[in-house]
Enzyme design. Structure first.
Site, PDB file in Angstrom:
ATOM      1  N   LYS A 261       0.849  -1.200   0.000  1.00  0.00           N
ATOM      2  CA  LYS A 261       0.000   0.000   0.000  1.00  0.00           C
ATOM      3  C   LYS A 261       0.887   1.253   0.000  1.00  0.00           C
ATOM      4  O   LYS A 261       2.103   1.151   0.212  1.00  0.00           O
ATOM      5  CB  LYS A 261      -0.913  -0.018   1.228  1.00  0.00           C
ATOM      6  CG  LYS A 261      -0.161  -0.039   2.550  1.00  0.00           C
ATOM      7  CD  LYS A 261      -1.030  -0.511   3.699  1.00  0.00           C
ATOM      8  CE  LYS A 261      -0.253  -0.445   5.007  1.00  0.00           C
ATOM      9  NZ  LYS A 261      -0.945  -1.133   6.096  1.00  0.00           N
TER      10      LYS A 261
ATOM     11  N   TYR B 287      17.335  29.550   6.937  1.00  0.00           N
ATOM     12  CA  TYR B 287      16.213  30.293   7.512  1.00  0.00           C
ATOM     13  C   TYR B 287      16.339  30.430   9.032  1.00  0.00           C
ATOM     14  O   TYR B 287      16.681  29.476   9.727  1.00  0.00           O
ATOM     15  CB  TYR B 287      14.899  29.566   7.235  1.00  0.00           C
ATOM     16  CG  TYR B 287      14.378  29.739   5.820  1.00  0.00           C
ATOM     17  CD1 TYR B 287      14.099  30.994   5.300  1.00  0.00           C
ATOM     18  CD2 TYR B 287      14.152  28.619   5.027  1.00  0.00           C
ATOM     19  CE1 TYR B 287      13.606  31.138   4.001  1.00  0.00           C
ATOM     20  CE2 TYR B 287      13.649  28.748   3.740  1.00  0.00           C
ATOM     21  CZ  TYR B 287      13.378  30.015   3.234  1.00  0.00           C
ATOM     22  OH  TYR B 287      12.900  30.156   1.969  1.00  0.00           O
TER      23      TYR B 287
HETATM   24  C1  LIG Z   1      -0.100  -2.040   6.708  1.00  0.00           C
HETATM   25  C2  LIG Z   1      -0.644  -3.357   7.154  1.00  0.00           C
HETATM   26  C3  LIG Z   1       0.194  -4.472   7.313  1.00  0.00           C
HETATM   27  C4  LIG Z   1       1.706  -4.351   7.285  1.00  0.00           C
HETATM   28  O1  LIG Z   1       2.123  -3.806   8.526  1.00  0.00           O
HETATM   29  P1  LIG Z   1       3.652  -3.484   8.884  1.00  0.00           P
HETATM   30  O2  LIG Z   1       3.610  -3.009  10.277  1.00  0.00           O
HETATM   31  O3  LIG Z   1       4.092  -2.439   7.928  1.00  0.00           O
HETATM   32  O4  LIG Z   1       4.414  -4.756   8.707  1.00  0.00           O
HETATM   33  C5  LIG Z   1      -0.408  -5.687   7.579  1.00  0.00           C
HETATM   34  N1  LIG Z   1      -1.751  -5.802   7.720  1.00  0.00           N
HETATM   35  C6  LIG Z   1      -2.577  -4.746   7.622  1.00  0.00           C
HETATM   36  C7  LIG Z   1      -4.042  -4.925   7.808  1.00  0.00           C
HETATM   37  C8  LIG Z   1      -2.060  -3.494   7.340  1.00  0.00           C
HETATM   38  O5  LIG Z   1      -2.876  -2.434   7.253  1.00  0.00           O
END
Ligand SMILES: *Cc1c(COP(=O)(O)O)cnc(C)c1O
Length: 352
Positions: A41, A253
């Site tokens: 994702k 800055y």
């Molecule tokens: C993002 C996510 C993962 C992966 O989690 P990590 O902590 O990045 O390993 C797994 N399951 C779900 C439902 C997620 O939303």
């Protein structure tokens, strides 16, 4: 921006293909006999979801996860035998796309379930075991809510497996109570941190399938991963100007840094618009700690102290220190934020 355009980008993300694949192999081994998937994702946690999926498929990964149908569509076709699930399930406005897609939704609510049931198509289902984020109640899952669904994976998500409190074990026990009591082909619980916990004290966090994200990309969710999970991403940027700063003069800055002696400074082509956020002001570094960030991070630039690097000049490239646990400590950002915040101006360059 793809690698063909790399000539014009003054900053790039060097992405280590071998490290990504080796991290996945370690997570798979740590998952015992369970399959090991990949959360891709947020555009593969900022690296580029298509390329991540391609390289992990080559290593043997078959189960991929995105959050929305927009992300699923952007990904395009996966390699043969690979499956894609959409974490956020299916809204009414997703139905036309979802029912014509090879991907399947992770159904999170009773409304999503009733929306999907009549399609007769496969799905995954999320059960809430204590995080109170997404998912149906365990009691609903056991009392008919799943009737009529063709479920590939029944899953839940751990809220605090990165911590050493009892929450992960509580969620594990709740999730395990569903074993053998649904028609789901597979059960899945563990994210990266949960995989690190697998096997400890005999606890089986892996079930049939694990879903790492962070650790694939070099994140260290727990100490168990130290020495096994390698850095994948290194931001590199070009020097725009090398200049001398006199004792008593300030840099950037709001004059956050004032030279106490005559020094040399390189102005480098990366800034907060690239996800190199202001938490690195006066704290970040480059070239393995040799070059400190001086003063405030600007939108498109930082200043590095280059007294220790007389060879560096205009047009040269420097590697920004981006070991995720250390960069998180420097910046006050989470390892997740450090990855997903990486901007669109980098040329993403995959190396062997
Ligand atoms: C993002 C996510 C993962 C992966 O989690 P990590 O902590 O990045 O390993 C797994 N399951 C779900 C439902 C997620 O939303």
């Amino acid at each position: 921006m793809n690698t063909a355009d790399a000539w014009q980008a003054p900053l790039r993300l060097r992405i280590d293909t071998q490290a990504l694949q080796d991290n996945w192999r370690w997570l798979r081994a740590r998952s015992g006999g369970a399959a090991c998937g990949a959360a891709i994702k947020a555009d593969g946690y900022g690296l580029g979801a298509q390329a991540v999926a391609r390289h992990l498929s080559a290593a043997g990964c078959r189960d991929f996860y995105v959050s929305s149908w927009g992300e699923a569509m952007a990904l395009g076709a996966l390699s043969d035998g690979a499956s894609l699930s959409v974490f956020h399930g299916v809204r009414a406005e997703d139905m036309a796309v979802a029912t014509h897609s090879a991907a399947r939704p992770v159904l999170n609510t009773l409304t999503q379930i009733s929306r999907w049931r009549d399609t007769g198509r496969r799905c995954d289902v999320m059960v809430d075991t204590g995080m109170n984020r997404l998912g149906i109640a365990v009691s609903d899952a056991l009392n008919g809510a799943l009737d009529g669904l063709t479920i590939d994976t029944l899953m839940s998500h751990l809220a605090g497996a990165d911590l050493d409190d009892a929450s992960a074990l509580r969620q594990l026990a709740t999730f395990a109570s569903l074993k053998g009591r649904t028609t789901a082909k597979r059960l899945s619980l563990a994210n990266s941190a949960g995989i690190c916990l697998n096997g400890q004290g005999g606890a089986d966090f892996a079930f049939d399938l694990t879903r790492p994200g962070l650790a694939l990309y070099g994140g260290i969710p727990r100490a168990e991963a130290l020495g096994h999970i390698a850095q994948v991403v290194t931001p590199q940027a070009q020097i725009l100007q090398r200049r001398s700063v006199r004792a008593g003069e300030s840099v950037g800055y709001n004059a956050l840094f004032t030279a106490t002696r005559d020094i040399d400074v390189a102005i480098v082509n990366i800034g907060y618009a690239d996800g190199y956020l202001r938490g690195f002001s006066c704290k970040g570094s480059a070239e393995g700690g040799r070059l400190p960030v001086l003063g405030r991070v600007s939108m498109d630039m930082i200043a590095l102290g280059v007294d220790t690097a007389p060879e560096l000049g205009e047009g040269d490239w420097v590697s920004i220190d981006y070991d995720l646990p250390s960069a998180a400590a420097q910046s006050g950002l989470s390892q997740y934020e450090l990855l997903t915040g990486l901007g669109q101006r980098f040329a993403r360059v995959w190396t062997k």
